[in-house]
Design a protein around this motif. Structure first.
Motif, mmCIF file in Angstrom:
data_model
loop_
_atom_site.group_PDB
_atom_site.id
_atom_site.type_symbol
_atom_site.label_atom_id
_atom_site.label_comp_id
_atom_site.label_asym_id
_atom_site.label_seq_id
_atom_site.Cartn_x
_atom_site.Cartn_y
_atom_site.Cartn_z
ATOM 1 N N THR A 53 125.119 73.764 8.847
ATOM 2 C CA THR A 53 125.408 72.376 8.462
ATOM 3 C C THR A 53 125.826 71.554 9.668
ATOM 4 O O THR A 53 125.402 70.402 9.828
ATOM 5 N N THR A 57 123.522 68.403 10.453
ATOM 6 C CA THR A 57 124.128 67.088 10.227
ATOM 7 C C THR A 57 124.385 66.362 11.549
ATOM 8 O O THR A 57 124.303 65.137 11.594
ATOM 9 N N TYR A 61 122.801 62.758 12.072
ATOM 10 C CA TYR A 61 123.662 61.599 12.319
ATOM 11 C C TYR A 61 123.361 60.948 13.671
ATOM 12 O O TYR A 61 123.200 59.726 13.753
ATOM 13 N N GLU A 74 125.417 58.584 5.434
ATOM 14 C CA GLU A 74 125.836 59.907 5.881
ATOM 15 C C GLU A 74 126.273 60.814 4.731
ATOM 16 O O GLU A 74 125.952 61.994 4.725
ATOM 17 N N SER A 77 123.022 62.017 2.897
ATOM 18 C CA SER A 77 122.217 62.936 3.708
ATOM 19 C C SER A 77 122.955 64.254 3.943
ATOM 20 O O SER A 77 122.352 65.322 3.906
ATOM 21 N N PHE A 78 124.265 64.188 4.158
ATOM 22 C CA PHE A 78 125.025 65.427 4.369
ATOM 23 C C PHE A 78 125.024 66.296 3.114
ATOM 24 O O PHE A 78 124.885 67.516 3.187
ATOM 25 N N VAL A 81 121.714 68.035 2.805
ATOM 26 C CA VAL A 81 121.616 69.160 3.741
ATOM 27 C C VAL A 81 122.390 70.363 3.208
ATOM 28 O O VAL A 81 121.893 71.497 3.191
ATOM 29 N N ALA A 121 131.413 68.305 8.055
ATOM 30 C CA ALA A 121 130.429 67.341 8.564
ATOM 31 C C ALA A 121 131.094 65.999 8.869
ATOM 32 O O ALA A 121 130.794 65.368 9.889
#
Length: 194
Positions: A53, A57, A61, A74, A77-78, A81, A121
């Protein structure tokens, strides 16, 4: 540079342990720490997910979201993931380690909702780590989670043979032990700056 990486690693394992300092990831910490084998499996799976991760990430980012001014994406998307990585880990464990898959039960897919991984993250972005610092931080956070859950599992297995008063059996004694462990890890505070 190397000393900074060592300090980030030790800080993530000891002084800023996600479970015992920030109280993130408490659900699998309490739910899977009943037996040493399942705790070890959960710790390794979480370490893998946290390390990967941090890599993915960081790239998303710094190479996509920040250059395009899409920082507000963010969280989404995090989370995507993290859920993808957990699905991958679940498939691998189910295929290769069937007994471990059964012992982890519902807690394995719950890594997706493990707030320690999302916290990792987000901390990584807030602290403005470069790529190597982010990977070290992710691996250290996973190692710290593994250390905490294995210590807890060892204590809980010994408690099976202890004369615990009836009102404290089960959840209450587990929470008391978690609190004592958190106090013990606070003893590392001040050794390493964040």
């Amino acid at each position: 540079m190397e000393i900074k990486l060592v300090l980030i690693f030790l800080g993530a394992v000891l002084t800023n342990n996600f479970v015992l300092s920030y109280f993130l990831g408490i659900c699998p910490f309490l739910g899977v720490s009943g037996k040493w084998e399942s705790a070890m499996g959960m710790g390794l799976a979480t370490t893998f997910v946290m390390t990967i991760t941090s890599v993915v990430t960081w790239v998303i980012y710094h190479k996509i979201l920040h250059p395009l001014g899409l920082e507000y994406l963010e969280y989404v998307s995090f989370i995507m993931v993290i859920s993808s990585l957990v699905q991958f880990v679940e498939m691998v464990i189910h295929k290769m380690f069937e007994p471990l898959y059964r012992s982890l039960g519902i807690y394995l897919p719950l890594i997706t909702t493990n707030c320690a991984i999302l916290g990792l993250a987000l901390f990584m972005v807030l602290r403005e780590y470069n790529f190597f610092e982010a990977v070290t931080f992710g691996f250290g956070a996973g190692a710290g989670f593994t250390l905490a859950i294995i210590i807890m599992a060892g204590i809980r297995e010994e408690l099976d043979f202890a004369d615990v008063p009836e009102p404290f059996k089960g959840g209450p004694i587990t929470l008391i032990i978690a609190g004592i462990l958190a106090l013990a890890f606070m003893g590392f505070g001040g050794m390493i700056a964040q």
